[in-house]
Write a protein that holds these residues in place. Structure first.
Motif, PDB file in Angstrom:
ATOM      1  N   MET A 107      -5.650 -12.852   5.242  1.00  0.00           N
ATOM      2  CA  MET A 107      -4.602 -12.059   4.635  1.00  0.00           C
ATOM      3  C   MET A 107      -3.265 -12.526   5.215  1.00  0.00           C
ATOM      4  O   MET A 107      -3.111 -12.640   6.423  1.00  0.00           O
ATOM      5  N   THR A 108      -2.322 -12.748   4.344  1.00  0.00           N
ATOM      6  CA  THR A 108      -1.000 -13.157   4.800  1.00  0.00           C
ATOM      7  C   THR A 108      -0.175 -11.931   5.168  1.00  0.00           C
ATOM      8  O   THR A 108      -0.507 -10.794   4.793  1.00  0.00           O
ATOM      9  N   MET A 109       0.898 -12.169   5.891  1.00  0.00           N
ATOM     10  CA  MET A 109       1.806 -11.085   6.263  1.00  0.00           C
ATOM     11  C   MET A 109       2.383 -10.443   5.002  1.00  0.00           C
ATOM     12  O   MET A 109       2.510  -9.220   4.921  1.00  0.00           O
ATOM     13  N   ARG A 110       2.693 -11.246   4.016  1.00  0.00           N
ATOM     14  CA  ARG A 110       3.227 -10.727   2.754  1.00  0.00           C
ATOM     15  C   ARG A 110       2.212  -9.793   2.084  1.00  0.00           C
ATOM     16  O   ARG A 110       2.572  -8.726   1.595  1.00  0.00           O
ATOM     17  N   ASP A 111       0.941 -10.202   2.078  1.00  0.00           N
ATOM     18  CA  ASP A 111      -0.110  -9.363   1.495  1.00  0.00           C
ATOM     19  C   ASP A 111      -0.246  -8.048   2.255  1.00  0.00           C
ATOM     20  O   ASP A 111      -0.419  -6.986   1.654  1.00  0.00           O
ATOM     21  N   LEU A 112      -0.184  -8.124   3.587  1.00  0.00           N
ATOM     22  CA  LEU A 112      -0.304  -6.927   4.412  1.00  0.00           C
ATOM     23  C   LEU A 112       0.839  -5.959   4.133  1.00  0.00           C
ATOM     24  O   LEU A 112       0.627  -4.758   3.951  1.00  0.00           O
ATOM     25  N   ILE A 113       2.046  -6.460   4.079  1.00  0.00           N
ATOM     26  CA  ILE A 113       3.211  -5.607   3.810  1.00  0.00           C
ATOM     27  C   ILE A 113       3.121  -4.997   2.419  1.00  0.00           C
ATOM     28  O   ILE A 113       3.403  -3.811   2.230  1.00  0.00           O
ATOM     29  N   ALA A 114       2.697  -5.775   1.447  1.00  0.00           N
ATOM     30  CA  ALA A 114       2.548  -5.260   0.087  1.00  0.00           C
ATOM     31  C   ALA A 114       1.489  -4.158   0.044  1.00  0.00           C
ATOM     32  O   ALA A 114       1.669  -3.135  -0.628  1.00  0.00           O
ATOM     33  N   GLU A 115       0.401  -4.355   0.776  1.00  0.00           N
ATOM     34  CA  GLU A 115      -0.651  -3.348   0.820  1.00  0.00           C
ATOM     35  C   GLU A 115      -0.150  -2.062   1.468  1.00  0.00           C
ATOM     36  O   GLU A 115      -0.400  -0.958   0.979  1.00  0.00           O
ATOM     37  N   LEU A 116       0.567  -2.197   2.581  1.00  0.00           N
ATOM     38  CA  LEU A 116       1.113  -1.029   3.260  1.00  0.00           C
ATOM     39  C   LEU A 116       2.129  -0.298   2.387  1.00  0.00           C
ATOM     40  O   LEU A 116       2.135   0.931   2.321  1.00  0.00           O
ATOM     41  N   ALA A 117       2.980  -1.054   1.728  1.00  0.00           N
ATOM     42  CA  ALA A 117       3.994  -0.444   0.861  1.00  0.00           C
ATOM     43  C   ALA A 117       3.333   0.305  -0.296  1.00  0.00           C
ATOM     44  O   ALA A 117       3.760   1.395  -0.672  1.00  0.00           O
ATOM     45  N   GLY A 118       2.272  -0.258  -0.832  1.00  0.00           N
ATOM     46  CA  GLY A 118       1.570   0.383  -1.928  1.00  0.00           C
ATOM     47  C   GLY A 118       0.824   1.637  -1.495  1.00  0.00           C
ATOM     48  O   GLY A 118       0.593   2.548  -2.287  1.00  0.00           O
ATOM     49  N   ALA A 119       0.441   1.705  -0.222  1.00  0.00           N
ATOM     50  CA  ALA A 119      -0.308   2.851   0.283  1.00  0.00           C
ATOM     51  C   ALA A 119       0.600   3.964   0.798  1.00  0.00           C
ATOM     52  O   ALA A 119       0.130   5.062   1.077  1.00  0.00           O
ATOM     53  N   THR A 120       1.884   3.699   0.936  1.00  0.00           N
ATOM     54  CA  THR A 120       2.831   4.692   1.449  1.00  0.00           C
ATOM     55  C   THR A 120       3.321   5.569   0.296  1.00  0.00           C
ATOM     56  O   THR A 120       3.896   5.059  -0.660  1.00  0.00           O
ATOM     57  N   PRO A 121       3.094   6.881   0.384  1.00  0.00           N
ATOM     58  CA  PRO A 121       3.520   7.758  -0.720  1.00  0.00           C
ATOM     59  C   PRO A 121       5.039   7.847  -0.819  1.00  0.00           C
ATOM     60  O   PRO A 121       5.745   7.799   0.191  1.00  0.00           O
ATOM     61  N   THR A 122       5.513   7.987  -2.045  1.00  0.00           N
ATOM     62  CA  THR A 122       6.944   8.165  -2.281  1.00  0.00           C
ATOM     63  C   THR A 122       7.334   9.608  -1.966  1.00  0.00           C
ATOM     64  O   THR A 122       6.468  10.474  -1.817  1.00  0.00           O
ATOM     65  N   GLN A 123       8.630   9.888  -1.893  1.00  0.00           N
ATOM     66  CA  GLN A 123       9.106  11.252  -1.665  1.00  0.00           C
ATOM     67  C   GLN A 123       8.602  12.171  -2.773  1.00  0.00           C
ATOM     68  O   GLN A 123       8.212  13.303  -2.514  1.00  0.00           O
ATOM     69  N   GLU A 124       8.600  11.687  -3.999  1.00  0.00           N
ATOM     70  CA  GLU A 124       8.121  12.483  -5.125  1.00  0.00           C
ATOM     71  C   GLU A 124       6.633  12.800  -4.967  1.00  0.00           C
ATOM     72  O   GLU A 124       6.202  13.935  -5.204  1.00  0.00           O
ATOM     73  N   GLU A 125       5.843  11.814  -4.556  1.00  0.00           N
ATOM     74  CA  GLU A 125       4.413  12.037  -4.336  1.00  0.00           C
ATOM     75  C   GLU A 125       4.171  13.023  -3.192  1.00  0.00           C
ATOM     76  O   GLU A 125       3.293  13.884  -3.278  1.00  0.00           O
ATOM     77  N   LEU A 126       4.956  12.912  -2.131  1.00  0.00           N
ATOM     78  CA  LEU A 126       4.822  13.838  -1.008  1.00  0.00           C
ATOM     79  C   LEU A 126       5.184  15.264  -1.430  1.00  0.00           C
ATOM     80  O   LEU A 126       4.510  16.219  -1.049  1.00  0.00           O
ATOM     81  N   ARG A 127       6.229  15.413  -2.217  1.00  0.00           N
ATOM     82  CA  ARG A 127       6.641  16.743  -2.685  1.00  0.00           C
ATOM     83  C   ARG A 127       5.559  17.358  -3.569  1.00  0.00           C
ATOM     84  O   ARG A 127       5.224  18.532  -3.446  1.00  0.00           O
TER      85      ARG A 127
END
Length: 63
Positions: free
Chosen positions: A1-21
């Motif tokens: 897994m590349t660093m770019r792939d890891l960051i993309a995966e983490l970003a995709g797994a982080t809920p948005t403010q709207e999702e958290l609300r």
């Protein structure tokens, strides 16, 4: 897994403010329906402060 792939995966797994609300509102409704607990904005603010204190290693007031 590349660093770019890891960051993309983490970003995709982080809920948005709207999702958290939305998650908060769903949890609040569940507690009210199933436990008969009414949560106020003041309750929410108090819990947020407690989490901040815990994360910072500060003493937490009693719940």
């Amino acid at each position: 897994m590349t660093m770019r792939d890891l960051i993309a995966e983490l970003a995709g797994a982080t809920p948005t403010q709207e999702e958290l609300r939305k998650r908060y509102e769903e949890t609040k409704a569940y507690c009210e329906t199933h436990f008969g607990v009414t949560l106020t904005d003041e309750d929410h603010d108090r819990v947020e402060k407690i989490w901040q204190d815990l994360e910072a290693g500060r003493e937490v007031e009693s719940l």
